[in-house]
Motif scaffolding. Sequence first.
Motif, PDB file in Angstrom:
ATOM      1  N   ASN A 156       0.815  -1.213   0.000  1.00 52.82           N
ATOM      2  CA  ASN A 156       0.000   0.000   0.000  1.00 52.82           C
ATOM      3  C   ASN A 156       0.848   1.263   0.000  1.00 52.82           C
ATOM      4  N   VAL A 157       1.956   1.238   0.733  1.00 56.47           N
ATOM      5  CA  VAL A 157       2.855   2.399   0.743  1.00 56.47           C
ATOM      6  C   VAL A 157       3.295   2.723  -0.681  1.00 56.47           C
ATOM      7  N   LEU A 158       3.686   1.687  -1.423  1.00 56.75           N
ATOM      8  CA  LEU A 158       4.144   1.883  -2.801  1.00 56.75           C
ATOM      9  C   LEU A 158       2.999   2.337  -3.708  1.00 56.75           C
ATOM     10  N   ALA A 159       1.812   1.744  -3.516  1.00 57.92           N
ATOM     11  CA  ALA A 159       0.656   2.122  -4.339  1.00 57.92           C
ATOM     12  C   ALA A 159       0.217   3.557  -4.050  1.00 57.92           C
ATOM     13  N   TYR A 160       0.213   3.926  -2.760  1.00 58.20           N
ATOM     14  CA  TYR A 160      -0.235   5.265  -2.386  1.00 58.20           C
ATOM     15  C   TYR A 160       0.741   6.338  -2.853  1.00 58.20           C
ATOM     16  N   ARG A 161       1.999   5.970  -2.982  1.00 57.65           N
ATOM     17  CA  ARG A 161       2.972   6.917  -3.514  1.00 57.65           C
ATOM     18  C   ARG A 161       2.586   7.372  -4.918  1.00 57.65           C
ATOM     19  N   LYS A 162       2.133   6.408  -5.725  1.00 58.00           N
ATOM     20  CA  LYS A 162       1.713   6.734  -7.097  1.00 58.00           C
ATOM     21  C   LYS A 162       0.420   7.544  -7.084  1.00 58.00           C
ATOM     22  N   ARG A 163      -0.482   7.183  -6.174  1.00 53.04           N
ATOM     23  CA  ARG A 163      -1.798   7.830  -6.159  1.00 53.04           C
ATOM     24  C   ARG A 163      -1.755   9.251  -5.613  1.00 53.04           C
ATOM     25  N   TYR A 164      -0.913   9.474  -4.612  1.00 47.04           N
ATOM     26  CA  TYR A 164      -0.968  10.737  -3.871  1.00 47.04           C
ATOM     27  C   TYR A 164       0.239  11.641  -4.104  1.00 47.04           C
ATOM     28  N   SER A 165       0.994  11.357  -5.161  1.00 43.76           N
ATOM     29  CA  SER A 165       2.123  12.225  -5.510  1.00 43.76           C
ATOM     30  C   SER A 165       1.738  13.051  -6.734  1.00 43.76           C
ATOM     31  N   GLY A 166       2.706  13.650  -7.390  1.00 45.06           N
ATOM     32  CA  GLY A 166       2.431  14.374  -8.632  1.00 45.06           C
ATOM     33  C   GLY A 166       1.403  15.471  -8.442  1.00 45.06           C
ATOM     34  N   LYS A 167       0.340  15.418  -9.234  1.00 45.48           N
ATOM     35  CA  LYS A 167      -0.661  16.486  -9.245  1.00 45.48           C
ATOM     36  C   LYS A 167      -1.831  16.234  -8.289  1.00 45.48           C
ATOM     37  N   TYR A 168      -1.718  15.220  -7.424  1.00 44.98           N
ATOM     38  CA  TYR A 168      -2.844  14.878  -6.541  1.00 44.98           C
ATOM     39  C   TYR A 168      -3.320  16.091  -5.735  1.00 44.98           C
ATOM     40  N   LYS A 169      -2.387  16.814  -5.098  1.00 47.69           N
ATOM     41  CA  LYS A 169      -2.786  17.964  -4.269  1.00 47.69           C
ATOM     42  C   LYS A 169      -3.467  19.041  -5.109  1.00 47.69           C
ATOM     43  N   HIS A 170      -2.965  19.226  -6.322  1.00 48.66           N
ATOM     44  CA  HIS A 170      -3.607  20.199  -7.228  1.00 48.66           C
ATOM     45  C   HIS A 170      -5.046  19.776  -7.509  1.00 48.66           C
ATOM     46  N   PHE A 171      -5.250  18.482  -7.795  1.00 51.18           N
ATOM     47  CA  PHE A 171      -6.591  17.991  -8.099  1.00 51.18           C
ATOM     48  C   PHE A 171      -7.515  18.078  -6.888  1.00 51.18           C
ATOM     49  N   ILE A 172      -7.026  17.673  -5.722  1.00 47.07           N
ATOM     50  CA  ILE A 172      -7.891  17.695  -4.530  1.00 47.07           C
ATOM     51  C   ILE A 172      -8.310  19.117  -4.198  1.00 47.07           C
ATOM     52  N   ASN A 173      -7.385  20.060  -4.341  1.00 52.19           N
ATOM     53  CA  ASN A 173      -7.720  21.467  -4.082  1.00 52.19           C
ATOM     54  C   ASN A 173      -8.704  22.000  -5.120  1.00 52.19           C
ATOM     55  N   HIS A 174      -8.527  21.572  -6.363  1.00 49.36           N
ATOM     56  CA  HIS A 174      -9.432  21.994  -7.440  1.00 49.36           C
ATOM     57  C   HIS A 174     -10.859  21.555  -7.148  1.00 49.36           C
ATOM     58  N   TYR A 175     -11.035  20.291  -6.753  1.00 48.19           N
ATOM     59  CA  TYR A 175     -12.395  19.793  -6.526  1.00 48.19           C
ATOM     60  C   TYR A 175     -12.990  20.322  -5.226  1.00 48.19           C
ATOM     61  N   LEU A 176     -12.156  20.597  -4.242  1.00 52.41           N
ATOM     62  CA  LEU A 176     -12.655  21.235  -3.023  1.00 52.41           C
ATOM     63  C   LEU A 176     -13.169  22.636  -3.324  1.00 52.41           C
ATOM     64  N   LYS A 177     -12.392  23.370  -4.121  1.00 52.63           N
ATOM     65  CA  LYS A 177     -12.743  24.745  -4.468  1.00 52.63           C
ATOM     66  C   LYS A 177     -13.998  24.804  -5.335  1.00 52.63           C
ATOM     67  N   ASN A 178     -14.183  23.778  -6.182  1.00 51.63           N
ATOM     68  CA  ASN A 178     -15.281  23.795  -7.152  1.00 51.63           C
ATOM     69  C   ASN A 178     -16.508  23.017  -6.706  1.00 51.63           C
ATOM     70  N   ARG A 179     -16.643  22.772  -5.415  1.00 52.17           N
ATOM     71  CA  ARG A 179     -17.766  21.973  -4.919  1.00 52.17           C
ATOM     72  C   ARG A 179     -19.122  22.602  -5.184  1.00 52.17           C
ATOM     73  N   ASN A 180     -19.203  23.921  -5.156  1.00 53.97           N
ATOM     74  CA  ASN A 180     -20.504  24.587  -5.217  1.00 53.97           C
ATOM     75  C   ASN A 180     -20.676  25.453  -6.459  1.00 53.97           C
ATOM     76  N   LEU A 181     -20.043  25.064  -7.558  1.00 47.58           N
ATOM     77  CA  LEU A 181     -20.203  25.806  -8.805  1.00 47.58           C
ATOM     78  C   LEU A 181     -21.645  25.704  -9.322  1.00 47.58           C
ATOM     79  N   SER A 182     -22.065  26.732 -10.064  1.00 41.30           N
ATOM     80  CA  SER A 182     -23.400  26.682 -10.673  1.00 41.30           C
ATOM     81  C   SER A 182     -23.384  25.686 -11.822  1.00 41.30           C
ATOM     82  N   VAL A 183     -24.559  25.268 -12.247  1.00 46.83           N
ATOM     83  CA  VAL A 183     -24.639  24.302 -13.347  1.00 46.83           C
ATOM     84  C   VAL A 183     -24.089  24.912 -14.636  1.00 46.83           C
TER      85      VAL A 183
END
Length: 463
Positions: A25-52
């Motif tokens: 899991n440590v090795l798998a999570y490295r791939k999942r949560y590295s790179g652009k993960y933080k950018h993506f998580i922040n993007h979707y947090l910020k865009n939770r309440n966008l209009s249609v």
Amino acid sequence: MGNLQEKIYAKSPHFIQNWIVSLYNVLAYRKRYSGKYKHFINHYLKNRNLSVDQLNVIQANRYSEFVAYAKKHSEYYNKTLGGITASEDITNIAKLPIINKETLRSNYSGIYTIQKNEGIISKTGGTTGKSLEVLYTHDDVQERFALLDNFRGSFGYKLGKKTAWFSGKNLLSEKDINKKRFWKTDHIYNVRYYSTFHIHGKYLAYYLKNLIQYKPLYMVGFPSTMYEIAKYGLAKNIDFPENTIKAIFPTAETITDDIREVLEGYFKTNLYNQYASSEGAPFIFECKNKKLHLELQSGVFEVLDEENNPSEKGRLIVTSFNTHGTPLIRYDIGDQIELGTGTCTCGNNNPLVKEVLGRISDYIYSEEIGKINLGNISNALKGVKGIIKFQIQQDAIERLLVLIEKDETVFDTKYEEVFLKNLRDRVGAKIEIELRYVDAIPVEKSGKFRLIKNNIKDKIQNQ
């Protein structure tokens, strides 16, 4: 795991196997949560309440970029989309050809945009007998986990919080089974993986006892496994402690009303459903108001009738923006949904889905009645006690085989009559029904349990 790792794992003692699971899991999570993960998580947090309207603009822009990418990097899409005028314009999506699983299987090398050693391989469970092998880019994987984590995080979940996970990981040895130990534990991330391959009446007591002792905050995975455990607890009057489970997140299987009622009632918590797929379908998420929403930022959802016209209820055709390694453009996923109406007060302005109807193959066909879907079949247990599990197999239009695991101490001819009447009410009086009692109904290679196995789809497609 590779073959060598699997051999080492199989020969290791239990506590070493737990640490091997953690290391994996440590090795798998490295791939999942590295790179652009933080950018993506922040993007979707910020865009939770966008209009249609804002969501539609993002969807149209992403569609345009995605189709242009596929045409440039995929030989197959360059050939099939190259001659279509303005194929990057979402308003022209109906001009593009629909592809299916067989298209992917037959054109892997032409569809892939990257080499296998450049991406992350995902294999589908292959419940229809053939598996798919799709490639994701690292960005694809990081974005998909950001989407999932944003959904689960809205209900308090976070990696590291104690979780019971029921998935297709086959991690047990003969020694485990002899010791009635049906789980392995990742002590680093606080995840206990329960086997979905040993859900048998004689073992359920051990699952439930351990689950009560473990006290997970969250349950994730195949709902059919959790459902069997919950039904066992209810049948044996074993109370599950209150205020233990904060939320249940089912994966990979269709949620019927009965499954939801049993899981939420027994585990004394809320279930929040989500829809995606191993090959990369865009996401559908359930909100705090128990309403399903399309996630327009993750892809395009078309609901079509049998003539490929837009419909409120029908088969689902998807274009998924986080499948750059194996682009899915107008992909017939093999599922069907019914769209909802109105808006939701939860703050998520994505369109509503009334119901995810599940696999198109998850139905029984009766010449008298027509197609009977999974939800109707699952309700055949109303008023019946003593059936632990059942599965309907259809290998001929005029005949059904019903496999039944029963509790000898409860089930009797009275309940058999009620069950058979319930089935008859749903499938009609003419079709032949054979009841066959078995010690155990096996799950699929993926660890999933299929309530319906329809093996004659090719004979009834036009019925």
